[in-house]
Design a protein around this motif. Structure first.
Motif, PDB file in Angstrom:
ATOM      1  N   ALA A 176       0.836  -1.206   0.000  1.00  0.00           N
ATOM      2  CA  ALA A 176       0.000   0.000   0.000  1.00  0.00           C
ATOM      3  C   ALA A 176       0.870   1.254   0.000  1.00  0.00           C
ATOM      4  CB  ALA A 176      -0.940  -0.014   1.212  1.00  0.00           C
ATOM      5  N   LEU A 177       1.947   1.249   0.762  1.00  0.00           N
ATOM      6  CA  LEU A 177       2.832   2.427   0.792  1.00  0.00           C
ATOM      7  C   LEU A 177       3.503   2.641  -0.574  1.00  0.00           C
ATOM      8  CD1 LEU A 177       4.084   4.769   2.391  1.00  0.00           C
ATOM      9  CD2 LEU A 177       5.910   3.202   3.118  1.00  0.00           C
ATOM     10  N   LEU A 178       3.965   1.543  -1.170  1.00  0.00           N
ATOM     11  CA  LEU A 178       4.570   1.634  -2.510  1.00  0.00           C
ATOM     12  C   LEU A 178       3.592   2.272  -3.486  1.00  0.00           C
ATOM     13  CD1 LEU A 178       6.414  -1.650  -3.642  1.00  0.00           C
ATOM     14  CD2 LEU A 178       7.280   0.699  -3.715  1.00  0.00           C
ATOM     15  N   GLU A 179       2.368   1.785  -3.466  1.00  0.00           N
ATOM     16  CA  GLU A 179       1.334   2.259  -4.381  1.00  0.00           C
ATOM     17  C   GLU A 179       1.009   3.738  -4.106  1.00  0.00           C
ATOM     18  OE1 GLU A 179       0.107   0.687  -6.876  1.00  0.00           O
ATOM     19  OE2 GLU A 179      -1.554   2.035  -7.417  1.00  0.00           O
ATOM     20  N   LEU A 180       0.943   4.069  -2.834  1.00  0.00           N
ATOM     21  CA  LEU A 180       0.630   5.453  -2.449  1.00  0.00           C
ATOM     22  C   LEU A 180       1.717   6.412  -2.939  1.00  0.00           C
ATOM     23  CD1 LEU A 180      -0.841   6.736   0.859  1.00  0.00           C
ATOM     24  CD2 LEU A 180       1.273   7.769   0.019  1.00  0.00           C
ATOM     25  N   MET A 181       2.972   6.046  -2.709  1.00  0.00           N
ATOM     26  CA  MET A 181       4.079   6.927  -3.101  1.00  0.00           C
ATOM     27  C   MET A 181       4.163   7.065  -4.620  1.00  0.00           C
ATOM     28  SD  MET A 181       6.971   5.852  -0.243  1.00  0.00           S
ATOM     29  CE  MET A 181       8.199   7.013  -0.815  1.00  0.00           C
ATOM     30  N   SER A 182       3.803   5.977  -5.297  1.00  0.00           N
ATOM     31  CA  SER A 182       3.821   6.025  -6.754  1.00  0.00           C
ATOM     32  C   SER A 182       2.666   6.884  -7.282  1.00  0.00           C
ATOM     33  CB  SER A 182       3.749   4.586  -7.281  1.00  0.00           C
ATOM     34  OG  SER A 182       3.251   4.579  -8.583  1.00  0.00           O
ATOM     35  N   LYS A 183       1.482   6.651  -6.749  1.00  0.00           N
ATOM     36  CA  LYS A 183       0.300   7.368  -7.246  1.00  0.00           C
ATOM     37  C   LYS A 183       0.410   8.877  -6.995  1.00  0.00           C
ATOM     38  CE  LYS A 183      -4.697   7.771  -6.780  1.00  0.00           C
ATOM     39  NZ  LYS A 183      -5.899   7.385  -6.067  1.00  0.00           N
ATOM     40  N   TYR A 184       0.848   9.241  -5.767  1.00  0.00           N
ATOM     41  CA  TYR A 184       0.908  10.671  -5.428  1.00  0.00           C
ATOM     42  C   TYR A 184       2.281  11.288  -5.688  1.00  0.00           C
ATOM     43  CZ  TYR A 184      -3.653   9.875  -3.299  1.00  0.00           C
ATOM     44  OH  TYR A 184      -4.970   9.552  -3.104  1.00  0.00           O
ATOM     45  N   LYS A 185       3.193  10.475  -6.224  1.00  0.00           N
ATOM     46  CA  LYS A 185       4.541  10.953  -6.539  1.00  0.00           C
ATOM     47  C   LYS A 185       5.192  11.630  -5.337  1.00  0.00           C
ATOM     48  CE  LYS A 185       3.677  11.286 -11.505  1.00  0.00           C
ATOM     49  NZ  LYS A 185       2.339  10.644 -11.410  1.00  0.00           N
ATOM     50  N   ILE A 186       5.193  10.924  -4.220  1.00  0.00           N
ATOM     51  CA  ILE A 186       5.767  11.434  -2.970  1.00  0.00           C
ATOM     52  C   ILE A 186       7.150  10.810  -2.772  1.00  0.00           C
ATOM     53  CG2 ILE A 186       5.453  11.524  -0.460  1.00  0.00           C
ATOM     54  CD1 ILE A 186       3.106  12.756  -1.606  1.00  0.00           C
ATOM     55  N   ARG A 187       8.112  11.593  -2.327  1.00  0.00           N
ATOM     56  CA  ARG A 187       9.421  11.057  -1.955  1.00  0.00           C
ATOM     57  C   ARG A 187       9.444  10.813  -0.436  1.00  0.00           C
ATOM     58  NH1 ARG A 187      10.932  15.689  -4.359  1.00  0.00           N
ATOM     59  NH2 ARG A 187      11.750  16.342  -2.318  1.00  0.00           N
ATOM     60  N   ALA A 188      10.399   9.999  -0.010  1.00  0.00           N
ATOM     61  CA  ALA A 188      10.485   9.658   1.422  1.00  0.00           C
ATOM     62  C   ALA A 188      10.657  10.906   2.278  1.00  0.00           C
ATOM     63  CB  ALA A 188      11.655   8.690   1.657  1.00  0.00           C
ATOM     64  N   ASP A 189      11.462  11.866   1.792  1.00  0.00           N
ATOM     65  CA  ASP A 189      11.747  13.041   2.629  1.00  0.00           C
ATOM     66  C   ASP A 189      10.560  14.002   2.721  1.00  0.00           C
ATOM     67  OD1 ASP A 189      11.762  14.217   0.190  1.00  0.00           O
ATOM     68  OD2 ASP A 189      13.891  14.768   0.197  1.00  0.00           O
ATOM     69  N   GLU A 190       9.494  13.680   1.998  1.00  0.00           N
ATOM     70  CA  GLU A 190       8.281  14.502   2.109  1.00  0.00           C
ATOM     71  C   GLU A 190       7.291  13.920   3.130  1.00  0.00           C
ATOM     72  OE1 GLU A 190       7.107  16.221  -2.064  1.00  0.00           O
ATOM     73  OE2 GLU A 190       7.950  14.209  -2.364  1.00  0.00           O
ATOM     74  N   ILE A 191       7.669  12.781   3.694  1.00  0.00           N
ATOM     75  CA  ILE A 191       6.728  12.088   4.602  1.00  0.00           C
ATOM     76  C   ILE A 191       7.063  12.397   6.064  1.00  0.00           C
ATOM     77  CG2 ILE A 191       5.987   9.803   5.418  1.00  0.00           C
ATOM     78  CD1 ILE A 191       6.317   8.783   2.562  1.00  0.00           C
ATOM     79  N   ASP A 192       6.053  12.852   6.798  1.00  0.00           N
ATOM     80  CA  ASP A 192       6.217  13.127   8.227  1.00  0.00           C
ATOM     81  C   ASP A 192       5.772  11.954   9.092  1.00  0.00           C
ATOM     82  OD1 ASP A 192       7.425  15.507   8.483  1.00  0.00           O
ATOM     83  OD2 ASP A 192       5.659  16.636   9.166  1.00  0.00           O
ATOM     84  N   GLU A 193       4.817  11.174   8.603  1.00  0.00           N
ATOM     85  CA  GLU A 193       4.199  10.161   9.448  1.00  0.00           C
ATOM     86  C   GLU A 193       3.568   9.090   8.559  1.00  0.00           C
ATOM     87  OE1 GLU A 193       1.578  12.118  12.346  1.00  0.00           O
ATOM     88  OE2 GLU A 193       0.597  10.168  12.640  1.00  0.00           O
ATOM     89  N   VAL A 194       3.697   7.842   8.966  1.00  0.00           N
ATOM     90  CA  VAL A 194       3.004   6.752   8.278  1.00  0.00           C
ATOM     91  C   VAL A 194       2.204   5.973   9.310  1.00  0.00           C
ATOM     92  CG1 VAL A 194       3.217   4.673   6.852  1.00  0.00           C
ATOM     93  CG2 VAL A 194       4.920   6.501   6.631  1.00  0.00           C
ATOM     94  N   LEU A 195       0.938   5.778   9.020  1.00  0.00           N
ATOM     95  CA  LEU A 195       0.093   4.989   9.898  1.00  0.00           C
ATOM     96  C   LEU A 195      -0.291   3.714   9.142  1.00  0.00           C
ATOM     97  CD1 LEU A 195      -1.245   5.288  12.708  1.00  0.00           C
ATOM     98  CD2 LEU A 195      -3.316   6.005  11.491  1.00  0.00           C
ATOM     99  N   ALA A 196       0.115   2.551   9.692  1.00  0.00           N
ATOM    100  CA  ALA A 196      -0.257   1.274   9.071  1.00  0.00           C
ATOM    101  C   ALA A 196      -1.424   0.710   9.861  1.00  0.00           C
ATOM    102  CB  ALA A 196       0.925   0.315   9.096  1.00  0.00           C
ATOM    103  N   ARG A 197      -2.550   0.533   9.180  1.00  0.00           N
ATOM    104  CA  ARG A 197      -3.752   0.002   9.850  1.00  0.00           C
ATOM    105  C   ARG A 197      -3.730  -1.513   9.650  1.00  0.00           C
ATOM    106  NH1 ARG A 197      -6.896   4.732  10.823  1.00  0.00           N
ATOM    107  NH2 ARG A 197      -8.378   3.316  11.820  1.00  0.00           N
ATOM    108  N   VAL A 198      -3.646  -2.240  10.742  1.00  0.00           N
ATOM    109  CA  VAL A 198      -3.344  -3.674  10.632  1.00  0.00           C
ATOM    110  C   VAL A 198      -4.320  -4.533  11.432  1.00  0.00           C
ATOM    111  CG1 VAL A 198      -0.890  -3.257  10.215  1.00  0.00           C
ATOM    112  CG2 VAL A 198      -1.710  -3.571  12.573  1.00  0.00           C
ATOM    113  N   HIS A 199      -4.207  -5.852  11.215  1.00  0.00           N
ATOM    114  CA  HIS A 199      -4.941  -6.835  12.010  1.00  0.00           C
ATOM    115  C   HIS A 199      -4.168  -7.111  13.301  1.00  0.00           C
ATOM    116  CE1 HIS A 199      -2.431  -8.989   8.954  1.00  0.00           C
ATOM    117  NE2 HIS A 199      -1.990  -9.587  10.050  1.00  0.00           N
ATOM    118  N   ARG A 200      -4.876  -7.717  14.260  1.00  0.00           N
ATOM    119  CA  ARG A 200      -4.273  -7.932  15.587  1.00  0.00           C
ATOM    120  C   ARG A 200      -3.041  -8.839  15.512  1.00  0.00           C
ATOM    121  NH1 ARG A 200      -6.166  -6.650  20.356  1.00  0.00           N
ATOM    122  NH2 ARG A 200      -8.272  -6.343  19.570  1.00  0.00           N
ATOM    123  N   GLY A 201      -3.072  -9.839  14.624  1.00  0.00           N
ATOM    124  CA  GLY A 201      -1.937 -10.757  14.512  1.00  0.00           C
ATOM    125  C   GLY A 201      -0.649 -10.027  14.180  1.00  0.00           C
ATOM    126  N   ALA A 202      -0.755  -8.975  13.390  1.00  0.00           N
ATOM    127  CA  ALA A 202       0.432  -8.189  13.047  1.00  0.00           C
ATOM    128  C   ALA A 202       0.998  -7.508  14.286  1.00  0.00           C
ATOM    129  CB  ALA A 202       0.079  -7.156  11.984  1.00  0.00           C
TER     130      ALA A 202
END
Lengths: 457, 457
Positions: free
Chosen positions: B284-310
């Motif tokens: 999902a992060l790969l797809e997001l960065m590709s779709k919105y053309k975002i570089r890593a240094d433009e990111i302040d925060e990443v929230l991964a919404r996950v299942h409990r097992g993770a």
């Protein structure tokens, strides 16, 4: 409950790694020799058993055809891993190996096979073996106690705690430091297994549990020596043994009076050749019949008042189909006691299994949960039986210390006699060979090495 | 829940014993070949890893110096037991081996090492190996599913269910009947072990779990063939695996659509070289960065919404100390994705582990439990990430089928590329050797035997 000790497994590991012969009271050294001999007899008693022969065949197929370590039942040598595997299986076959009451754990059948197999490879002295065995007993007993009664309800503690006990013993023999001892326990704990389910089907798993505990424990110790990293809180951690396999665990028991309490000295010798849970009632019935001069045919009903653990383990065995399963039937064992006056290694055989008189008597036996007995358990194993005679009397007997417990122990003469009987039972060794073994065990603390126990070349 | 099937393990055992090549749809056969190649690459990827070398050293000390079965990382042969042990450890090292979503179980790393090691000894054909592997997958996946999410919370299902999966595969190869198949499962289940506690300490236990599952499963099958009796209800029985190691077990899953549902076909290939729980968010992060053309240094925060097992598995890894542990850090994996655009086998190395940019980015990542994702799990592994950019935007992306899942699978070309990369990663095999292996695997169903994969004499 008192506050929880921080990192109890680590404290235990450091104690085990630093344990020295000089730390051991002389009575601990003697007791270790007693337990060694008692184990050695058991290791020979499984010689002709089908399940032991199958594991020995597996060792032949998968292991080296020669090596430093004796497989006693087959009189050949292989690597320590396979010697530990087969010797541990065979020493749990006759149900005559030692037991620690409080942990409901059989230490000898997992600790000695692993330690002796490794010692034969490493050239360790008798003194080193004594220290290693004590380390194995002290670790396994405390781990069994810490896992609690809820663990034992489903898991065969000798398989689970036994893996860590074997690891501790071998790791001490390998003279690892505290950190690598902790790794050995971590790797052993994550392999710990053994379920009671097999009892219902007269399956062969009990010997598989001891075989694997000894072999896997040995593996854990060898790889820890070489730098294989294990979890540091394998027992008390959030995803460790207690979390996964117990509801009443007390990690503080892991460090209970280390260096002052010698749990090995609390270990009992088994007098009857059956599951230990049958012994208190067997002793009480023997005593009752002797005191009141009752014969078996005068008995209409026997009520054995037992702790819950006895019902968990013996309850599923309602109609024993094999000699081994008969050792887990309260009815069968009390029938042997009533009809033959003994339930020893020679009494448990195919003839007895099919004997209509034994079968019929065993139907007269019932188990009932007794509050007093259950409260005392597992620290004390109380024997309480009630007998209704044909002429309508209701007789009772209580035994507070079963034969073989430290307070009612076997003498060295009795231990020698038991070991010789076990060794000769299926032709595992001759009386003369055992006399050599006995002499060597009684001077174990001075033996330069443990090589060539039964194989002289 | 529907009424419980009587004796589900027995029904499963009979199905496994009777499984024939003719029963398998052609796509199941092809998929088994795909999984075989995918496994083979992984088996070579652990060549220089410390923990694999230690286990290989143990195999050298304890096992025979020659035999029928190849140990791929060391290019020597030994008995099937030790080949299974080492090959299973090494194939779980790179975290690139296959996974079944619903059971959260890695079948390939336990089934193939055991089956291939035995096949090399027995001279089995490629067709026999395919049937045996399918038996192993069908058994292990259903057992993992039946043990439920509560089991996976504490136990590494690949270690526990994996022991039975390996046993089922090897027992099928040995052509035992349904009764002995049941014994094999019984003996395997009573040895089943593996705790997640090691994750906290960057311990080496994960490879020990697969090593022991494969080897112990193989042992269970060989001794069952020879008449060693196991419990008949080892999973569903009152003192069996479910009773001791699960709170939400469903024994009916053991017999779920046997012969019509092919669980092996639901198995996913791993694209990223990290714990599977990180993959949906990574995609999902790969797809997001590709779709919105975002570089890593433009990111302040990443929230991964996950299942409990993770959260259970990745949560304890807050500050990875080893390359292997880094594969279990959501922060680390998403940092690799953001900074390098890949999280493949070559990217995970000591340089990356100490890279301040990766360390810094990983602090920006948080995991949060998401109800929708958790409800879909374990059947579906949904990827949901939210990114807050430096300029204050809040962007979201969702991926419903991670790369490598059956609905988004790898082509044979991608599988070949992946296997060659894994094999060459630590010098396990050359490109030319792998091209031979690939050709042989693509005609596995017609191969007369599985001898001499990498060793030609």
């Amino acid at each position: 409950m008192s506050a929880q000790v921080d990192k109890p497994t680590q404290i235990l590991a450091e104690f085990l790694a630093e344990l020295k012969f000089e730390d051991l009271p002389v009575e601990v050294v003697s007791r270790t020799e007693d337990l060694f001999l008692d184990w050695f007899g058991s290791a020979l008693a499984g010689k002709k058993a089908r399940q032991i022969q199958i594991l020995e065949q597996f060792a032949e197929t998968m292991g080296p055809a020669d090596g430093a370590s004796e497989i006693f039942v087959s009189r050949r040598r292989s690597s320590p891993y396979f010697a530990a595997l087969v010797n541990a299986a065979s020493s749990h076959y006759a149900e005559q190996d030692d037991v620690h009451n409080g942990s409901v754990f059989h230490p000898g059948t997992v600790v000695f096979p692993a330690v002796v197999a490794a010692a034969q490879q490493l050239g360790s002295s008798g003194r080193d073996v004594i220290v290693a065995a004590v380390a194995g007993y002290e670790a396994g007993i405390r781990i069994g106690e810490s896992l609690g009664c809820s663990h034992y309800k489903i898991f065969h503690t000798t398989g689970t705690a036994g893996t860590l006990a074997a690891a501790a013993g071998v790791a001490r023999l390998l003279a690892v430091d505290g950190e690598r001892m902790l790794h050995a326990l971590g790797s052993a704990g994550t392999q710990a297994a053994g379920l009671w389910e097999f009892l219902r089907d007269a399956a062969d798993s009990k010997q598989l549990h001891t075989a694997k505990a000894a072999a896997d424990g040995l593996l854990s110790a060898y790889i820890a020596r070489d730098g294989f990293v294990g979890a540091q809180r394998i027992i008390e951690g959030e995803q460790g043994m207690a979390a996964g396999m117990s509801k009443d665990a007390d990690p503080n028991m892991l460090v209970d009076r280390l260096g002052t309490r010698w749990a090995i000295g609390e270990t009992s010798f088994k007098f009857h050749a059956s599951c230990r849970h049958t012994h208190p009632a067997a002793d009480a019935l023997l005593e009752l019949m002797s005191k009141y001069k009752i014969r078996a045919d005068e008995i209409d009903e026997v009520l054995a008042r037992v702790h819950r653990g006895a019902i968990d383990v013996l309850g599923p065995v309602t109609d024993p189909q094999t000699v081994h399963q008969a050792k887990f039937s309260m009815g069968f064992v009390l029938a042997m006691i009533a009809l033959k006056g003994r339930a020893g290694i020679e009494e448990f055989n195919e003839t007895a299994l099919r004997d209509p008189a034994i079968r019929s008597f065993s139907q007269k036996v019932k188990m009932i949960l007794d509050d007093e007995v259950d409260r005392a358990y597992p620290k004390r194993w109380l024997g309480r039986v009630e007998v209704v005679t044909r002429d309508g009397r209701r007789l009772k007997m209580q035994i507070d210390t079963p034969k073989g417990d430290p307070g009612n122990t076997l003498s060295r003469g009795e231990l020698e006699d038991k070991a010789i009987r076990l060794a000769m039972f299926q032709g595992g060794a001759t009386r003369e060979e055992m006399q050599d073994v006995i002499a060597r065990v009684w001077r174990l603390r001075d033996e330069p090495n443990l090589k060539n126990f039964l194989m002289k070349t």
